[in-house]
Design an enzyme around this catalytic site. Structure first.
Site, PDB file in Angstrom:
ATOM      1  N   ARG A   1       0.849  -1.179   0.000  1.00  0.00           N
ATOM      2  CA  ARG A   1       0.000   0.000   0.000  1.00  0.00           C
ATOM      3  C   ARG A   1       0.892   1.239   0.000  1.00  0.00           C
ATOM      4  O   ARG A   1       1.118   1.868   1.022  1.00  0.00           O
ATOM      5  CB  ARG A   1      -0.887  -0.026   1.236  1.00  0.00           C
TER       6      ARG A   1
ATOM      7  N   LYS B   1       6.364 -18.668   9.132  1.00  0.00           N
ATOM      8  CA  LYS B   1       5.718 -18.940  10.394  1.00  0.00           C
ATOM      9  C   LYS B   1       5.094 -17.643  10.915  1.00  0.00           C
ATOM     10  O   LYS B   1       5.520 -16.576  10.501  1.00  0.00           O
ATOM     11  CB  LYS B   1       6.725 -19.490  11.394  1.00  0.00           C
TER      12      LYS B   1
ATOM     13  N   HIS C   1      13.334 -21.059   8.298  1.00  0.00           N
ATOM     14  CA  HIS C   1      14.650 -20.696   7.768  1.00  0.00           C
ATOM     15  C   HIS C   1      15.767 -21.497   8.420  1.00  0.00           C
ATOM     16  O   HIS C   1      16.861 -21.579   7.899  1.00  0.00           O
ATOM     17  CB  HIS C   1      14.902 -19.197   7.892  1.00  0.00           C
TER      18      HIS C   1
ATOM     19  N   LYS D   1      19.752 -23.566   6.880  1.00  0.00           N
ATOM     20  CA  LYS D   1      21.108 -23.339   7.382  1.00  0.00           C
ATOM     21  C   LYS D   1      22.000 -24.540   7.099  1.00  0.00           C
ATOM     22  O   LYS D   1      21.597 -25.686   7.267  1.00  0.00           O
ATOM     23  CB  LYS D   1      21.069 -23.101   8.893  1.00  0.00           C
TER      24      LYS D   1
ATOM     25  N   GLU E   1      18.157 -16.444  22.809  1.00  0.00           N
ATOM     26  CA  GLU E   1      18.352 -15.138  22.195  1.00  0.00           C
ATOM     27  C   GLU E   1      18.771 -14.162  23.280  1.00  0.00           C
ATOM     28  O   GLU E   1      18.315 -14.285  24.425  1.00  0.00           O
ATOM     29  CB  GLU E   1      17.058 -14.657  21.535  1.00  0.00           C
TER      30      GLU E   1
ATOM     31  N   ASP F   1       6.438 -19.698  19.211  1.00  0.00           N
ATOM     32  CA  ASP F   1       7.297 -18.969  18.286  1.00  0.00           C
ATOM     33  C   ASP F   1       8.504 -19.817  17.853  1.00  0.00           C
ATOM     34  O   ASP F   1       8.954 -19.708  16.721  1.00  0.00           O
ATOM     35  CB  ASP F   1       7.778 -17.682  18.961  1.00  0.00           C
TER      36      ASP F   1
ATOM     37  N   HIS G   1      11.161 -24.499  14.956  1.00  0.00           N
ATOM     38  CA  HIS G   1      12.603 -24.720  14.873  1.00  0.00           C
ATOM     39  C   HIS G   1      13.061 -25.895  15.730  1.00  0.00           C
ATOM     40  O   HIS G   1      13.772 -26.777  15.279  1.00  0.00           O
ATOM     41  CB  HIS G   1      13.366 -23.472  15.321  1.00  0.00           C
TER      42      HIS G   1
ATOM     43  N   LYS H   1      14.085 -15.540  25.476  1.00  0.00           N
ATOM     44  CA  LYS H   1      14.645 -14.242  25.119  1.00  0.00           C
ATOM     45  C   LYS H   1      15.386 -13.685  26.322  1.00  0.00           C
ATOM     46  O   LYS H   1      15.116 -14.072  27.455  1.00  0.00           O
ATOM     47  CB  LYS H   1      13.524 -13.288  24.720  1.00  0.00           C
TER      48      LYS H   1
END
Lengths: 515, 330
Positions: free
Chosen positions: A71, A178, A208, A212, A246, A265, A270, A367
Site C-alpha cells: 500500500r 511462520k 529458515h 542453514k 536469544e 514462536d 525450529h 529471550k
C-alpha cells in the site's frame, strides 16, 4: 538433474546435463517472484538481498522478474530504489553494477491494498505482461511476507484473478512464513485455507532454520559417517538438550509476541525440526519423500513427558543487567504489562522408539538469556566402569557431542583427557570443528538456499502440512496446561532462565549445559 | 603477520610455523587442502597469492608458493610465512628457490604438505608439458593449469588434450561454467528438440572457445563449427540450430550476454568474464576427476574450423588419450 518448472516429454533427456558434471549449477527455469509485504523487515533484510545474491551467483534465470505489492503510492523506480538500498545494505556478495542492472530490468511495483479488487487485477496484468516482456513463462511464486490474518483475503484474491492457477506446464507456488497457526486447530484451518487455493505440493512453508548449512550438516554428520551412528541410541546417549537462546528482548515486537510466546514462536517449528533431524532414522534416500517420511515418523513417536507440572517450565524476563547494559523487563514493554505470555519455555519429550527409549529430550528457548546461541547437545552416558579411583575422575563430566547451529557454526566433542603431570587425573577437554575454518566463510544464507529451492520446486527443506500439524499436536497439551496455570515465573535478564527450568531438569536427574 | 626466513631449510620453516601457532594463536588446524602455486619469481607471485587468499575464504588451505628464481645463482631457499590478516583464511608460505634447487621444488614441498589432506597444484602461468608427470604435479591429486595464460594458448590446449590424466583441469574450462549452465538451462525449455548443428565463436587464441565447442560436440554428437571473432573478447557466441530455430547466447562486449530463443523474448544476463579467484574457488570445490572436461578435450579433434582444420580429419589421438567414438558427422 533437470531444471525444474518445465515438464519435458517422457524420454527426453537434456543432452547438456550430466550427473557427473558437478560444476554446473542448477539454474531455476524462467520465473518470477511476487512479494506481498514488500516494505517489511523480512523482505528488506532477507528476501531481496537473497535474490540479489542468487543473481550474482548466476542462479536466477535470465529474465527473472520481481514484483512488489504494497500500500504505497509508488512507481517501479521507487520500488527499485528500495530494493537497491536493501541489496546494498544487506547482500552477502559484493555489489556489481551489471548484475543489478539486469535484475532491475525485471523489477515492478503494484500499489494497492489486499481488499481492493482493482489492484489485484493490476497485479494480474503486470504478471501477464512480464510473461510477454521478460519471458517468465507463466511461472510465478507468491511470497506472503504478511501477517497470517491477511492470508485468506490475499489467497482469495489470487484465486479470483486466476493468478493461483497455472495453465499447461506452468507452475504457481506460494511461500508462507511462520507462524503456521497458534495451535493444532488453527494450523488445520490455515492449511485448509491455503490448500483451498494452492495444492499442497505448491505450498512452501519457510522454516529458515532448515536452510542453514549446519542444520543440513546434521544429516551428513549422522549418515555419512561410520563414527556416530553406532552410538546414536539409548545404549550410549543419556539425554539430548536442544537450546535456542536469544539475547535480545521483544524490542518493539511486543504486539506480535503477546499471546504467542516462546513455545509457539520457536519450539513448535525450529526446535521440533531440530529434534526430528537429530532423532530420525536413516532415510532410504535423500529424496524429499523419504526425508519427510522419516521426519513424520519420528514426530509421530514424540510424546510429552508427564506430569506437565514437573516436565515443563516457563518464564518471563524481568529487568536486569545483560552483557553490560541495563535492560527492561518484559512487563515494562508497552502493551505487555499484564501479559501472561512466556518469554522462556522448556519442555521434556520422549521419543517412543526402540532407538530412543528412556532418553529424554529437553528443549528450551528464551529471550534475554545469557547469550545468543542455538545448539543441539547429545550427552552420552558415563562409562559403565572406571578403572580409576574416584579422586582421579572428579573433574570428568559426561562425554558430549554438540552441534552448534549459530553463531560460530560447528561441532564440538567433549571427552576426558589426562592432565599432564605425574598423577593420573582426568579432566574434560573439547575437540572443536568450526565450519568457518574448514570451509566457507562465504556459505550461502539460509534464505538464498530456500528461495532457490522454491524456484526449482525442490521441496526437501520445507516442512509439510503433516509435520506442522504433528508439531502442534505435541505442543498443544503444554499450551493448554499453561493456560490454566498462574503467571510465568520471572527470571532476571541475562541469566539462563527461571529456577523452575533448573528444577525441571533436576527432577530428571540431569543439569542444563551452559551453552 | 609476515615472518621472513632468509636462506633457510624446511625444518626451520616447520618449526617457525609451530612456534607462530603457539605464540600468536594463529590456528593452522582445520585446513582442508594444500594448494601449491608454481610460478617464476615475478609479479605473478603476488597476483597468485591474492587469488589464493580470496579462494581460501571458501576453502581454508595452506598455500605453498614455489617461486623459481635464478638458476645460475647458488643454491638457496628463502621462505616467508604469512598468517592472519595477510593471508585471508589460509596460511601462506612463499618459498623462493635459487640455483640447482629451483628444479627440485618437490623436495622442498614434501615436508610442508598438510598430513592426510589433498594436494592441489596450480600453475598460473606457463605449465609443464605434461603436468601429471611433473615432479610437483606428481605430488598433487589435482593439477590446475591456465592455457589462456600460456604463450601459445591453443598449442598449450593441444598439449593438455594429448596428455590428459585424471585430475587435470584448466581455468579455460572453469571460465566456461556460466556459459555451459545457461546453454543447458536453455535446452530445458520447450520445444524439446534435438540440436542439428552448433557454431561457437571467439577470439582466435581463446582456448575457452575451443573447449566450449568441444564440450558441445561431446554432448550433442552433431557437427560443431568454431569461428573466429575479433581478439580480446573471449567467447563471443554459441549458437545451437534446432528445427524451430536458433538458440543463441551472444556476448559481444564481454560483460552482458543475450539469450535468444524462438517464441521467447530476448533475455539479457550478466555474463562477465570471471576473475581468477572465482575460477580457483570453483576448482577447489571438487577434487575428483572431471570426466566432462576430459570428454570436451577429446572432442576437440572433431570440431570443424579449429585453426583451419577439418573436423574428424585432424591429427589422430595420441598416447594416453582415449578418443571418443565418432558417432555423428552424418
Amino acid at each position: 538433474m533437470s531444471t525444474a518448472g518445465s515438464k519435458a516429454p517422457a524420454g527426453w533427456v537434456n543432452p547438456l546435463l550430466d550427473g557427473r558434471d558437478k560444476r554446473l549449477p542448477r539454474i531455476a527455469g524462467p520465473c518470477g517472484v511476487v512479494i506481498f509485504g514488500v516494505t517489511g523487515d523480512l523482505s528488506r533484510k532477507k528476501l531481496m538481498p537473497a535474490m540479489y545474491d542468487l543473481a550474482n551467483r548466476g542462479l536466477l534465470p535470465p529474465g527473472f522478474a520481481l514484483v512488489g505489492f504494497a500500500r504505497r503510492d509508488w512507481a517501479d523506480e521507487n520500488f527499485a530504489e528500495l530494493v537497491h538500498d536493501a541489496v546494498r545494505e544487506h547482500a552477502r556478495t559484493p555489489f556489481r553494477e551489471e548484475v543489478w542492472a539486469r535484475l532491475c530490468e525485471g523489477v515492478r511495483f503494484v500499489p494497492g491494498s489486499f481488499d481492493d479488487d482493482a489492484s489485484f487485477d493490476d497485479l494480474a496484468s503486470v504478471v501477464a505482461e512480464l510473461d510477454q516482456q521478460r519471458g517468465t513463462g507463466g511461472n510465478h511464486a507468491f511470497y506472503l511476507a504478511i501477517p497470517p490474518a491477511t492470508f485468506p483475503v490475499v489467497l482469495k484474491q489470487l484465486s479470483r484473478t486466476g493468478l493461483a492457477a497455472p495453465a499447461g506446464d506452468q507452475w504457481r507456488r506460494v511461500v508462507i512464513e511462520k507462524p503456521f497457526g497458534h495451535d493444532l486447530r488453527s494450523a488445520r484451518e490455515l492449511n485448509d485455507i491455503v490448500n483451498d487455493v494452492f495444492p499442497e505440493e505448491s505450498v512452501f512453508r519457510i522454516d529458515h532454520y532448515l536452510g542453514k548449512e549446519t542444520v543440513q550438516n546434521i544429516l551428513a554428520l549422522r549418515f555419512a559417517n561410520q563414527l556416530y551412528e553406532p552410538i546414536w541410541n539409548s545404549h550410549y546417549v543419556d539425554h539430548v538438550q536442544i537450546t535456542m537462546a536469544e539475547d535480545i528482548g521483544l524490542a518493539g515486537r511486543a504486539g506480535y509476541y503477546d499471546g504467542i510466546g516462546a513455545a509457539r514462536d520457536v519450539i513448535q517449528n525450529h526446535l521440533l525440526q531440530l529434534l526430528a533431524l537429530t532423532a530420525m532414522e536413516e532415510p532410504l534416500s535423500f529424496s524429499p519423500g523419504s526425508l519427510r517420511g522419516e521426519k513424520i515418523k519420528v514426530l509421530s513417536a514424540t510424546k510429552l513427558a508427564e506430569p506437565l507440572d514437573e516436565t515443563t517450565a516457563r518464564g518471563q524476563y524481568s529487568a536486569g543487567w545483560q552483557g553490560g547494559t541495563k535492560v527492561d523487563g518484559v512487563l515494562e514493554e508497552p502493551g505487555f504489562h499484564d501479559s501472561t505470555t512466556e518469554t522462556f519455555a522448556a519442555i521434556t519429550l520422549n521419543v517412543d522408539t526402540r532407538r530412543w527409549a528412556g532418553v529424554p529430550f529437553f528443549l528450551r528457548t528464551g529471550k534475554r538469556l545469557g547469550r545468543r546461541v542455538t545448539e543441539v547437545a547429545v550427552i552420552f552416558k558415563r562409562a559403565p566402569h572406571l578403572p580409576f579411583e574416584t579422586t582421579m575422575t572428579e573433574e570428568l563430566g559426561q562425554n558430549a557431542l554438540v552441534i552448534r547451529i549459530q553463531p560460530d557454526e560447528g561441532v564440538t566433542i567433549r571427552f576426558g583427557s589426562k592432565v599432564p603431570g605425574t598423577a593420573m587425573e582426568v579432566r574434560d577437554v573439547t575437540m572443536d570443528f568450526r565450519y568457518g575454518t574448514a570451509f566457507t566463510e562465504s556459505s550461502p544464507e539460509a534464505y538464498e538456499r530456500l528461495l532457490l529451492d522454491v524456484l526449482l520446486g525442490e521441496p526437501s527443506l520445507f516442512p509439510v502440512n503433516a509435520e506442522v500439524e504433528l508439531s502442534w499436536a505435541i505442543l498443544d497439551p503444554v499450551l493448554e496446561h499453561w493456560a490454566k496455570c498462574d503467571r510465568p515465573e520471572p527470571y532476571a535478564a541475562g541469566t539462563w532462565g527461571p529456577p523452575s527450568a533448573d528444577r525441571m531438569i533436576a527432577m530428571a536427574g540431569r543439569t542444563w549445559r551452559r551453552p | 603477520m609476515i615472518v621472513d626466513l632468509p636462506s633457510t631449510t624446511t625444518s626451520a620453516v616447520n618449526h617457525a610455523l609451530i612456534d607462530m601457532r603457539e605464540r600468536g594463536g594463529a590456528v593452522a588446524l582445520g585446513r582442508v587442502l594444500t594448494l601449491v602455486i608454481v610460478t617464476d619469481d615475478s609479479a605473478q607471485v603476488e597476483q597468485s597469492i591474492e587469488a589464493a587468499n580470496e579462494a581460501s575464504k571458501e576453502h581454508p588451505c595452506r598455500v605453498l608458493v614455489v617461486a623459481r628464481g635464478l638458476k645460475r645463482a647458488g643454491t638457496r631457499l628463502d621462505a616467508q610465512i604469512r598468517v592472519g590478516g595477510d593471508a585471508g583464511a589460509s596460511e601462506v608460505l612463499v618459498l623462493r628457490l635459487y640455483g640447482p634447487l629451483a628444479d627440485h621444488g618437490d623436495s622442498v614441498l614434501v615436508p610442508l604438505l598438510l598430513p592426510d589432506c589433498p594436494v592441489v597444484a596450480y600453475w598460473p602461468g606457463a605449465a609443464p608439458g605434461i603436468p601429471a608427470q611433473d615432479p610437483i604435479g606428481r605430488l598433487a591429486q589435482r593439477r590446475i593449469t591456465d592455457t589462456a595464460a600460456a604463450n601459445q594458448p591453443i598449442k598449450a590446449l593441444e598439449s593438455r588434450r594429448s596428455s590428459y590424466t585424471e585430475g587435470d583441469t584448466d581455468l579455460a574450462w572453469t571460465r566456461l561454467t556460466p556459459w555451459r549452465a545457461l546453454l543447458a538451462a536453455a535446452l530445458d525449455l520447450p520445444p524439446y528438440e534435438d540440436v542439428k548443428t552448433v557454431t561457437v565463436s571467439g577470439a582466435a587464441d581463446n582456448p575457452s572457445t575451443d573447449l566450449l565447442a568441444g564440450w558441445l560436440r561431446s554432448r550433442l554428437h552433431v557437427p560443431v563449427r568454431r569461428r573466429t571473432s575479433p581478439p580480446g573478447g573471449g567467447v563471443s557466441s554459441a549458437i545451437m540450430e534446432r528445427r524451430s530455430g536458433r538458440v543463441e547466447l551472444v556476448r559481444p562486449d564481454g560483460k552482458v550476454g543475450t539469450l535468444r530463443q524462438p517464441g521467447q523474448p530476448d533475455r539479457r544476463v550478466p555474463l562477465r568474464r570471471r576473475p581468477v579467484r572465482d575460477c580457483l574457488a570453483e576448482e577447489l570445490r571438487r577434487l575428483d576427476p572431471d570426466e566432462i572436461y576430459q570428454a570436451a578435450l577429446q572432442a576437440l579433434t572433431e570440431v570443424d574450423g579449429r585453426n583451419g582444420r577439418r573436423g574428424g580429419s585432424a591429427k589422430g589421438s595420441q598416447p594416453g588419450a582415449t578418443r571418443d567414438e565418432t558417432r555423428a558427422d552424418q
